[in-house]
Design an enzyme around this catalytic site. Structure first.
Site, PDB file in Angstrom:
ATOM      1  N   ASP A  49      30.967   4.553 -10.816  1.00 32.56           N
ATOM      2  CA  ASP A  49      31.381   3.221 -11.250  1.00 32.56           C
ATOM      3  C   ASP A  49      30.235   2.251 -10.958  1.00 32.56           C
ATOM      4  OD1 ASP A  49      32.473   0.759 -11.703  1.00 32.56           O
ATOM      5  OD2 ASP A  49      34.151   0.966 -10.314  1.00 32.56           O
ATOM      6  N   GLU A 122      -0.318  -1.906  -1.914  1.00 34.02           N
ATOM      7  CA  GLU A 122      -0.601  -2.222  -0.510  1.00 34.02           C
ATOM      8  C   GLU A 122       0.567  -3.029   0.068  1.00 34.02           C
ATOM      9  OE1 GLU A 122      -4.277  -4.348  -0.378  1.00 34.02           O
ATOM     10  OE2 GLU A 122      -5.487  -2.655  -1.024  1.00 34.02           O
ATOM     11  N   GLU A 124       3.001  -4.730   2.644  1.00 39.22           N
ATOM     12  CA  GLU A 124       2.947  -5.198   4.036  1.00 39.22           C
ATOM     13  C   GLU A 124       4.365  -5.385   4.570  1.00 39.22           C
ATOM     14  OE1 GLU A 124      -1.227  -7.707   3.477  1.00 39.22           O
ATOM     15  OE2 GLU A 124       0.714  -8.723   3.349  1.00 39.22           O
ATOM     16  N   GLU A 177      -1.901  -5.953  10.451  1.00 42.69           N
ATOM     17  CA  GLU A 177      -2.231  -7.038   9.540  1.00 42.69           C
ATOM     18  C   GLU A 177      -2.495  -8.335  10.315  1.00 42.69           C
ATOM     19  OE1 GLU A 177      -3.016  -8.428   6.841  1.00 42.69           O
ATOM     20  OE2 GLU A 177      -3.253  -6.631   5.618  1.00 42.69           O
ATOM     21  N   GLU A 184       0.365  -2.735   7.793  1.00 39.42           N
ATOM     22  CA  GLU A 184       0.149  -2.214   6.449  1.00 39.42           C
ATOM     23  C   GLU A 184      -0.238  -0.742   6.543  1.00 39.42           C
ATOM     24  OE1 GLU A 184      -3.206  -2.782   3.029  1.00 39.42           O
ATOM     25  OE2 GLU A 184      -2.191  -4.620   3.687  1.00 39.42           O
ATOM     26  N   HIS A 233      -0.378  -6.209  -2.856  1.00 38.43           N
ATOM     27  CA  HIS A 233      -1.432  -6.141  -3.859  1.00 38.43           C
ATOM     28  C   HIS A 233      -1.326  -4.810  -4.604  1.00 38.43           C
ATOM     29  CE1 HIS A 233      -3.894  -8.734  -0.816  1.00 38.43           C
ATOM     30  NE2 HIS A 233      -2.877  -9.396  -1.334  1.00 38.43           N
ATOM     31  N   ARG A 301     -11.425 -13.307  -2.732  1.00 34.83           N
ATOM     32  CA  ARG A 301     -10.051 -13.032  -2.299  1.00 34.83           C
ATOM     33  C   ARG A 301      -9.136 -14.249  -2.411  1.00 34.83           C
ATOM     34  NH1 ARG A 301      -9.590  -8.004   0.139  1.00 34.83           N
ATOM     35  NH2 ARG A 301     -11.587  -6.984   0.506  1.00 34.83           N
ATOM     36  N   GLU A 318      -7.471  -5.544  -9.001  1.00 30.25           N
ATOM     37  CA  GLU A 318      -6.481  -5.771  -7.943  1.00 30.25           C
ATOM     38  C   GLU A 318      -5.703  -7.040  -8.275  1.00 30.25           C
ATOM     39  OE1 GLU A 318      -6.276  -6.518  -3.076  1.00 30.25           O
ATOM     40  OE2 GLU A 318      -8.154  -6.818  -4.172  1.00 30.25           O
ATOM     41  N   ARG A 320      -3.117  -9.664  -7.059  1.00 34.67           N
ATOM     42  CA  ARG A 320      -2.879 -10.008  -5.663  1.00 34.67           C
ATOM     43  C   ARG A 320      -1.608 -10.809  -5.377  1.00 34.67           C
ATOM     44  NH1 ARG A 320      -6.893  -9.486  -2.183  1.00 34.67           N
ATOM     45  NH2 ARG A 320      -6.408 -11.416  -1.067  1.00 34.67           N
TER      46      ARG A 320
END
Length: 439
Positions: A49, A122, A124, A177, A184, A233, A301, A318, A320
């Site tokens: 269900d 990645e 965290e 981290e 991480e 990321h 970054r 990447e 982010r």
């Protein structure tokens, strides 16, 4: 199908198997059946269900069938149970709101032209002590890449990593981290569907091992005000005929640049899927590593899309801004469709920058065409409703997703009004902790 050979990889034979799917939030749901019914689950499916599953609401959705994907069968090392992912059916047809099915549809479409998408995440997370309240207690005070800390966190990280291969995950890097008690563990990239499964499995492992040590693990995007948020990321590469077609003679290929252009074009609408909670937008604020400006660069970054310094078959991008509250099946489907829209229409990437965007003047950001992501879930949902590409990526799940998330946003606004708080508050409310801490 004879699946007897897949059972009992360990010294004992599991007596039960968990049939796992995820709801609209990416939260695992499912049921246990005796291991003797596993073949039935693969061949004909197990009825259930679905009317009370978040994102599956409706009396018309009450009669659903789960069909197991035997390639995902694993045995839980610390319990006498196995687990398997699968797909959901209704009236002998794929159920359109099934998140795993949504991603499979996108990937099947690409496969017709020989494309494969590989993704490495990645995610965290934080550890907190259990104390029966929302006064979150930090069990360690380590910082970024700390090795020698006066806590057992590194031992717990190692224990998590030791369990991961049993679930088909290959751990690669374990580290503390930036935030106190924040961690991480990166694992090997894989094809997009397998990676989405792996994210669900990884969160399960982390939470289970934390529980064994009397701790809570949370992937909530921003559990504590004025501390770093949890990001996820994602590293993306596109392959065809065994070759990474993101690699160029020097740097990225034109295909990769167009893929970036597509993501940048749809970035605002994408946040509704990659950052789908009220709490997500407490992380996406200036002053931390989480990006808020629609831009890209090679080593920068502070941008939304970064190009890591890896060439040849290691070429990738990447992305982010995603966080681990995202439903990985929906998120990957949306990101991939955005990127392919860029390839299809040859969208050149814009807002290239190698400077720290956070320190840039508003005038210069305007000159470079740098826009900003939505500041809250409500704004993100408005962007999604206007974006045909991202709506199409969610397929038959779009209506369920947008209705569920609209109701979530309205419920939060009602809560703020009852507490006389502004919708722009960046403080973490108890409403958020109750709703997102265990996602």
């Amino acid at each position: 199908m004879n699946i007897a050979g897949t059972i009992s990889k360990f010294n004992r034979k599991p007596k039960f198997v968990q049939l796992i799917f995820v709801d609209v939030n990416g939260v695992p749901k499912g049921m246990e059946v005796p291991i003797s019914r596993l073949e039935e689950a693969v061949e004909t499916g197990i009825a259930f269900d679905g009317s009370s599953i978040p994102g599956f609401q409706g009396i018309e959705d009450s009669d659903l069938v789960f069909k197991a994907d035997p390639d995902t069968y694993v045995e839980v090392p610390w319990d006498n149970v196995a687990r398997v992912y699968g797909y959901i059916y209704k009236d002998n047809k794929p159920y359109p709101a099934d998140p795993r099915g949504v991603l499979k549809n996108v990937l099947d479409e690409l496969a017709k032209d020989g494309f494969k998408v590989y993704i490495g995440p990645e995610p965290e997370f934080y550890f907190f002590k259990k104390n029966g309240t929302w006064e979150l207690e930090i069990p360690d005070f380590g910082g970024y890449f700390d090795i020698l800390t006066l806590d057992r966190a590194r031992e717990i990280r190692r224990e998590i990593a030791e369990y991961m291969p049993a679930f088909g995950l290959t751990p690669e890097v374990l580290h503390h981290e930036v935030g106190k008690a924040q961690h991480e563990i990166d694992f090997r990239y894989d094809e997009a569907l397998k990676t989405a499964d792996n994210i669900v499995s990884f969160k399960y492992i982390v939470k289970a091992v934390a529980e064994m040590h009397g701790l809570y693990a949370t992937f909530m995007p921003k559990p504590i005000y004025e501390m770093p948020g949890n990001g996820m990321h994602v590293h993306i590469s596109l392959w065809k005929d065994g070759e990474n077609i993101f690699k160029g003679e020097e740097g990225l290929s034109e295909t990769a640049l167009h893929f970036i252009g597509g993501i940048l074009k749809h970035a605002k609408a994408l946040t509704a899927v990659t950052n789908p909670t009220v709490n997500s937008y407490k992380r996406l604020v200036p002053g931390y590593e989480a990006p808020v400006y629609v831009s890209w660069g090679y080593r920068n970054r502070s941008v939304l899309i970064r190009v890591p310094a890896f060439w040849g078959n290691g070429a990738r991008i990447e992305y982010r801004c995603p966080d681990p509250s995202a439903n990985p099946y929906f998120a990957f489907a949306a990101i991939i469709k955005a990127g392919f829209d860029g390839i299809k229409h040859k969208i050149d990437p814009f807002a290239y920058v190698e400077e720290n965007v956070y320190e840039m003047s508003e005038e210069k950001k305007a000159q470079l065409g740098i826009d900003i992501l939505p500041s809250n879930l409500g704004e993100a949902l408005e962007e999604l409703e206007q974006d045909k590409v991202i709506k199409k990526a969610l397929g038959g799940a779009y209506k369920n997703f947008i209705e569920y998330k609209r109701a979530e946003w309205e419920e939060y606004l009602d809560y703020l009004e009852s507490k006389h708080l502004s919708k722009d508050t960046k403080r973490i409310t108890e409403w958020e902790l109750e709703r997102y801490f265990f996602i």
